[in-house]
Design a protein around this motif. Structure first.
Motif, PDB file in Angstrom:
ATOM      1  N   ASP A   6      44.824  48.061  91.196  1.00  0.00           N
ATOM      2  CA  ASP A   6      45.056  49.951  90.810  1.00  0.00           C
ATOM      3  C   ASP A   6      46.004  49.959  91.598  1.00  0.00           C
ATOM      4  OD1 ASP A   6      42.997  48.639  89.881  1.00  0.00           O
ATOM      5  OD2 ASP A   6      41.325  49.358  91.506  1.00  0.00           O
ATOM      6  N   CYS A   7      46.028  50.238  92.599  1.00  0.00           N
ATOM      7  CA  CYS A   7      47.569  50.846  93.587  1.00  0.00           C
ATOM      8  C   CYS A   7      48.744  50.689  94.191  1.00  0.00           C
ATOM      9  CB  CYS A   7      46.744  52.290  94.204  1.00  0.00           C
ATOM     10  SG  CYS A   7      46.268  50.399  96.003  1.00  0.00           S
ATOM     11  N   GLY A   8      48.879  48.847  94.229  1.00  0.00           N
ATOM     12  CA  GLY A   8      50.004  48.311  94.712  1.00  0.00           C
ATOM     13  C   GLY A   8      50.140  48.186  96.044  1.00  0.00           C
ATOM     14  N   SER A   9      48.768  49.515  96.669  1.00  0.00           N
ATOM     15  CA  SER A   9      49.375  47.965  98.285  1.00  0.00           C
ATOM     16  C   SER A   9      48.455  46.654  99.042  1.00  0.00           C
ATOM     17  CB  SER A   9      47.577  49.755  98.917  1.00  0.00           C
ATOM     18  OG  SER A   9      48.015  50.974  98.672  1.00  0.00           O
ATOM     19  N   MET A  10      49.305  46.602  99.591  1.00  0.00           N
ATOM     20  CA  MET A  10      48.162  45.606  99.810  1.00  0.00           C
ATOM     21  C   MET A  10      46.873  45.330 100.188  1.00  0.00           C
ATOM     22  SD  MET A  10      51.499  44.163 102.903  1.00  0.00           S
ATOM     23  CE  MET A  10      50.607  44.839 104.134  1.00  0.00           C
ATOM     24  N   VAL A  19      40.522  43.002 100.158  1.00  0.00           N
ATOM     25  CA  VAL A  19      40.201  44.943 100.283  1.00  0.00           C
ATOM     26  C   VAL A  19      41.080  45.726  99.884  1.00  0.00           C
ATOM     27  CG1 VAL A  19      38.746  46.628 101.360  1.00  0.00           C
ATOM     28  CG2 VAL A  19      37.734  43.806 101.344  1.00  0.00           C
ATOM     29  N   CYS A  20      41.586  46.176  99.807  1.00  0.00           N
ATOM     30  CA  CYS A  20      42.166  47.738  99.417  1.00  0.00           C
ATOM     31  C   CYS A  20      42.847  48.044 101.183  1.00  0.00           C
ATOM     32  CB  CYS A  20      42.827  48.516  97.840  1.00  0.00           C
ATOM     33  SG  CYS A  20      44.214  49.270  98.401  1.00  0.00           S
ATOM     34  N   ALA A  21      44.179  47.520 101.257  1.00  0.00           N
ATOM     35  CA  ALA A  21      44.415  48.566 102.970  1.00  0.00           C
ATOM     36  C   ALA A  21      44.675  50.362 102.576  1.00  0.00           C
ATOM     37  CB  ALA A  21      45.930  48.311 103.686  1.00  0.00           C
ATOM     38  N   ASN A  22      45.018  50.439 101.369  1.00  0.00           N
ATOM     39  CA  ASN A  22      45.043  52.161 100.831  1.00  0.00           C
ATOM     40  C   ASN A  22      43.641  52.568 100.784  1.00  0.00           C
ATOM     41  OD1 ASN A  22      45.250  54.660 100.477  1.00  0.00           O
ATOM     42  ND2 ASN A  22      46.234  53.635  98.475  1.00  0.00           N
ATOM     43  N   CYS A  25      42.026  53.609  98.030  1.00  0.00           N
ATOM     44  CA  CYS A  25      42.071  52.999  96.413  1.00  0.00           C
ATOM     45  C   CYS A  25      40.131  52.332  97.170  1.00  0.00           C
ATOM     46  CB  CYS A  25      43.047  52.493  96.750  1.00  0.00           C
ATOM     47  SG  CYS A  25      42.646  50.613  94.937  1.00  0.00           S
ATOM     48  N   GLN A  26      40.216  51.441  97.848  1.00  0.00           N
ATOM     49  CA  GLN A  26      39.355  50.814  98.237  1.00  0.00           C
ATOM     50  C   GLN A  26      38.974  49.240  96.888  1.00  0.00           C
ATOM     51  OE1 GLN A  26      35.967  53.470  99.549  1.00  0.00           O
ATOM     52  NE2 GLN A  26      36.962  54.500 101.614  1.00  0.00           N
TER      53      GLN A  26
END
Length: 109
Positions: A6-10, A19-22, A25-26
């Motif tokens: 979704d957002c490109g974060s780790m 789980v997205c680290a952003n 985003c979550q």
């Protein structure tokens, strides 16, 4: 390492999910156990691995450079640390502290 679609974060591992680290985003993804075996998790840096370059940093015990001359007292030995202060394709910066008088300076290669 897995990145959020979704957002490109780790993504970070939490139980059976990634789980997205952003925080904004979550996004979550169920772990693929076959792929999970390919991933390697690392611990956070310990205090010993962090390079201290601020005014109160303790340089004693760090590597010693003998190819430098202190601008303040003329001594030929200084402790140093190396830190990447620019882009990855630029050389790192060396931070020095004179072993004689404690004067600090930096050198860009």
């Amino acid at each position: 390492m897995q990145f959020c679609d979704d957002c490109g974060s780790m993504m970070k591992s939490m139980g059976s999910q990634m789980v997205c680290a952003n925080d904004d985003c979550q996004a979550t993804v169920v772990k693929d156990e076959e792929k999970a075996a390919e991933f390697v998790s690392t611990e956070e840096q310990s205090g010993d691995e962090v390079i201290e370059t601020e005014e109160g940093a303790n340089f004693e015990g760090k590597p010693t450079a003998t190819d430098v001359t202190c601008e303040e007292c003329g001594h030929g030995e200084a402790w140093y640390t190396i830190k990447q202060t620019g882009a990855a394709d630029e050389p790192p910066t060396r931070f020095f502290k004179c072993k004689e008088c404690g004067y600090r300076w930096r050198e860009y290669n």
